[in-house]
Design a protein around this motif. Structure first.
Motif, PDB file in Angstrom:
ATOM      1  N   VAL A 154      13.141  11.579  70.503  1.00 28.90           N
ATOM      2  CA  VAL A 154      12.348  11.247  69.325  1.00 28.90           C
ATOM      3  C   VAL A 154      12.352  12.479  68.423  1.00 28.90           C
ATOM      4  N   SER A 155      13.145  12.423  67.343  1.00 25.51           N
ATOM      5  CA  SER A 155      13.276  13.615  66.497  1.00 25.51           C
ATOM      6  C   SER A 155      12.033  13.855  65.662  1.00 25.51           C
ATOM      7  N   GLU A 156      11.472  12.795  65.105  1.00 22.27           N
ATOM      8  CA  GLU A 156      10.180  12.941  64.414  1.00 22.27           C
ATOM      9  C   GLU A 156       9.407  11.644  64.539  1.00 22.27           C
ATOM     10  N   ASP A 199       6.378  11.181  60.124  1.00 22.68           N
ATOM     11  CA  ASP A 199       6.626  11.002  58.692  1.00 22.68           C
ATOM     12  C   ASP A 199       6.505   9.524  58.324  1.00 22.68           C
ATOM     13  N   ILE A 202       8.276  11.536  51.765  1.00 25.26           N
ATOM     14  CA  ILE A 202       7.838  11.723  53.160  1.00 25.26           C
ATOM     15  C   ILE A 202       8.630  10.881  54.159  1.00 25.26           C
ATOM     16  N   PRO A 203       8.724   9.568  54.012  1.00 24.25           N
ATOM     17  CA  PRO A 203       9.482   8.839  55.038  1.00 24.25           C
ATOM     18  C   PRO A 203      10.981   9.068  54.913  1.00 24.25           C
ATOM     19  N   PRO A 204      11.647   9.365  56.024  1.00 26.99           N
ATOM     20  CA  PRO A 204      13.110   9.435  55.983  1.00 26.99           C
ATOM     21  C   PRO A 204      13.676   8.044  55.753  1.00 26.99           C
ATOM     22  N   LEU A 205      14.908   8.010  55.234  1.00 28.09           N
ATOM     23  CA  LEU A 205      15.565   6.746  54.898  1.00 28.09           C
ATOM     24  C   LEU A 205      16.945   6.726  55.549  1.00 28.09           C
ATOM     25  N   ARG A 206      17.646   5.612  55.399  1.00 31.57           N
ATOM     26  CA  ARG A 206      19.033   5.533  55.900  1.00 31.57           C
ATOM     27  C   ARG A 206      19.903   6.623  55.301  1.00 31.57           C
ATOM     28  N   GLY A 257      19.064   9.577  54.852  1.00 37.05           N
ATOM     29  CA  GLY A 257      18.559  10.885  55.286  1.00 37.05           C
ATOM     30  C   GLY A 257      17.221  11.176  54.648  1.00 37.05           C
ATOM     31  N   ASN A 272      13.684  13.242  54.816  1.00 35.28           N
ATOM     32  CA  ASN A 272      12.755  14.016  55.651  1.00 35.28           C
ATOM     33  C   ASN A 272      12.891  13.648  57.137  1.00 35.28           C
ATOM     34  N   MET A 273      14.066  13.910  57.681  1.00 36.24           N
ATOM     35  CA  MET A 273      14.371  13.487  59.056  1.00 36.24           C
ATOM     36  C   MET A 273      13.746  14.420  60.089  1.00 36.24           C
ATOM     37  N   ASP A 274      13.520  15.666  59.728  1.00 35.10           N
ATOM     38  CA  ASP A 274      12.899  16.624  60.645  1.00 35.10           C
ATOM     39  C   ASP A 274      13.585  16.657  62.007  1.00 35.10           C
ATOM     40  N   ILE A 275      14.911  16.676  61.979  1.00 35.06           N
ATOM     41  CA  ILE A 275      15.699  16.786  63.212  1.00 35.06           C
ATOM     42  C   ILE A 275      15.986  18.264  63.448  1.00 35.06           C
ATOM     43  N   GLY A 297      10.085  15.643  67.681  1.00 34.37           N
ATOM     44  CA  GLY A 297       8.863  14.886  67.451  1.00 34.37           C
ATOM     45  C   GLY A 297       8.042  15.450  66.307  1.00 34.37           C
ATOM     46  N   GLU A 298       8.020  16.778  66.182  1.00 31.85           N
ATOM     47  CA  GLU A 298       7.161  17.454  65.187  1.00 31.85           C
ATOM     48  C   GLU A 298       5.758  16.875  65.268  1.00 31.85           C
ATOM     49  N   PHE A 333      23.623   5.024  59.699  1.00 31.06           N
ATOM     50  CA  PHE A 333      22.537   5.995  59.613  1.00 31.06           C
ATOM     51  C   PHE A 333      23.166   7.393  59.682  1.00 31.06           C
ATOM     52  N   PRO A 334      22.428   8.439  59.329  1.00 33.17           N
ATOM     53  CA  PRO A 334      22.979   9.792  59.436  1.00 33.17           C
ATOM     54  C   PRO A 334      23.471  10.083  60.855  1.00 33.17           C
TER      55      PRO A 334
END
Lengths: 316, 316
Positions: free
Chosen positions: A295-297, A300, B159-163, B165, B167-170, B202-203, B229-230
């Motif tokens: 689970v990367s994040e 968000d 804030i929300p990541p999308l397809r 990319g 804010n994926m916070d990976i 997870g952040e 997806f990314p």
């Protein structure tokens, strides 16, 4: 008899049971601190042999799945205690199987047909297991099912893991790990089985390298220290057998963690097909035995990122 | 100007935008294969300084969150292409912050009050950052937000990541990683920001070690190869800076992955309190900057296992 070097008691694989039930009579009593060896059947109870084919998957009796060795009564264990299980050693059989079982696994809709892969592997687990002429999987034997009896009376299905452990399929419950389980009944009633030669986080196709093994554990008590859920400590790094060449990583992004997990794994199967020419069924089984679901994040809102990590060392 | 050693073009942090929108004019045009340096503000756009306190959290303007540097137009990029981003180098500022922000994070219900932690860290990222007299966090700088503009017109929240990319916070989008993003608009419109000095999978508290940084990337195209997806490749191991002393691991078990994730992280906060005497708020922030949320099994219906891995090296 206390467990000095190689002087421990052995619980044979005939001392086994199906499902969790506090009323199953113990097969042995041990003192806290005692080391024992338990012989574990594989998750299909010997159904698959070196001559098996995918046709044998439909012939598997569901009632025989995930048979476990035990239960072992630990003297003095009471509800509210933690049972500390020090996992000391695995003695793998060298033969294993992985399967795509219709209706089972993260991508059951995408893979409706049965597939079976048989493994011959190094019993010392030091050399990777050969999957085919392109792919080799590093090994780390562990116990897929390890737990104690739940307090609630009656027979509990062995497949879903519970607060008391059971079929957790955590690939780091390997040699050297200390596992704390919450005791819910007198004597704890410890059992173990479903041994795996290798598995990634997620066990995405539903099976690992399933393989009969003997396992040596020390059972001890920490009075009054039951954790809410199973907790463990690893003796060192957990992925160094896999990570040397880095990872290919696919992602799934969206508001549902399960859907994101499916997208990430499905994306990796497609990627392995393009990148390495793998058949989807082979890619799916390989993902299950050595790829990791992370689970990367998860903050968000409303979209989460689940990533699937496939170790490139498999193709080195 | 093509990117020879240290001869690349620089995109300054004033060339920035809030939210994704295909109509935002590009701040630069680059040729495929070009290397550029982008200066990134931190996720709070400089709101926190070395004199900030938790009281400053409520004063943060939400409209300033996760400002990104860009967009950069890549010549020839068309919908259906993959934008290959080779992440070459980070030049961290040495100052960072982590926060518990009311209403945000995996355990928002358990942590209703604001908390702020300020970090001074090694700008080479080679030595762990001191959290307090007991805990030090190994660093691995990466870009929390990295992506391209979505095709759908209008302003999309950052804030929300999308397809595409975002804010994926990976935490493995670090130096050496190659990231493939699906291009949805002409020129791709690449932006990056929200740089982090360290973060776990997870952040979980909602923030990492948030820190302004400069980042060097090479932008290239793979025609017609847009992933769903990314997807990315890491140049080598991803946890060796953290895993040397092993892990403490807590689990959550049940039919909902999100609830299991909460149980696992909550269990670790309790465990760190008992084991190391950490205040819950400190434990939560530490979990966010260096602990990993993993899906151990997602196939043993109806119960899944989510595990939270905390690296013991933090206390060595």
């Amino acid at each position: 008899m206390n467990g000095g070097a190689a002087a421990w008691r052995t619980i044979h694989s005939g001392c086994c049971h199906r499902g969790w039930d506090r009323s199953i009579p113990p097969v042995a009593h041990v003192a806290p601190g005692e080391t024992i060896e338990l012989h574990c059947r594989d998750a299909a109870d010997g159904h698959y042999t070196r001559r098996s084919t995918a046709a044998d998957i439909a012939r598997m009796d569901p009632a025989r799945v995930n048979i476990v060795t035990g239960p072992v009564f630990v003297d003095g264990a009471e509800p509210g205690d933690a049972l500390k299980v020090t996992i000391r050693e695995f003695k793998p059989s060298g033969f294993g199987w992985s399967a795509i079982i219709p209706g089972f696994g993260l991508l059951a809709d995408r893979f409706p047909d049965p597939h079976l892969h048989l493994w011959e592997y190094d019993r010392t687990a030091r050399t990777p297991a050969v999957f085919n002429d392109r792919a080799r999987v590093p090994l780390k034997p562990f116990a897929g099912t390890i737990g104690v009896a739940p307090a609630e009376p009656g027979l509990h299905d062995i497949i879903p893991p519970l607060r008391t452990g059971g079929n957790m399929d955590i690939r780091d419950l390997a040699a050297g790990t200390e596992l704390c389980l919450p005791v819910e009944v007198a004597g704890a009633l410890f059992s173990v089985g479903d041994t795996h030669a290798a598995q990634g986080d997620g066990e995405v196709c539903g099976t690992a390298i399933e393989s009969a093994m003997d396992i040596v554990v020390t059972l001890d008590l920490i009075k009054g220290a039951a954790p809410a859920f199973p907790r463990f400590s690893t003796p060192g790094p957990v992925t160094r057998h896999l990570d040397g060449a880095g990872y290919e990583v696919t992602t799934g992004i969206g508001p549902d963690l399960m859907a994101a997990a499916r997208d990430a794994v499905s994306g990796m199967i497609d990627h392995l097909a393009r990148w390495r020419g793998l058949a989807p069924e082979d890619a799916y089984m390989l993902c299950s035995v050595c790829g990791d679901l992370r689970v990367s994040e998860v903050v968000d809102a409303p979209n989460w990122v689940v990533s699937f990590y496939f170790p490139r060392i498999v193709f080195d």
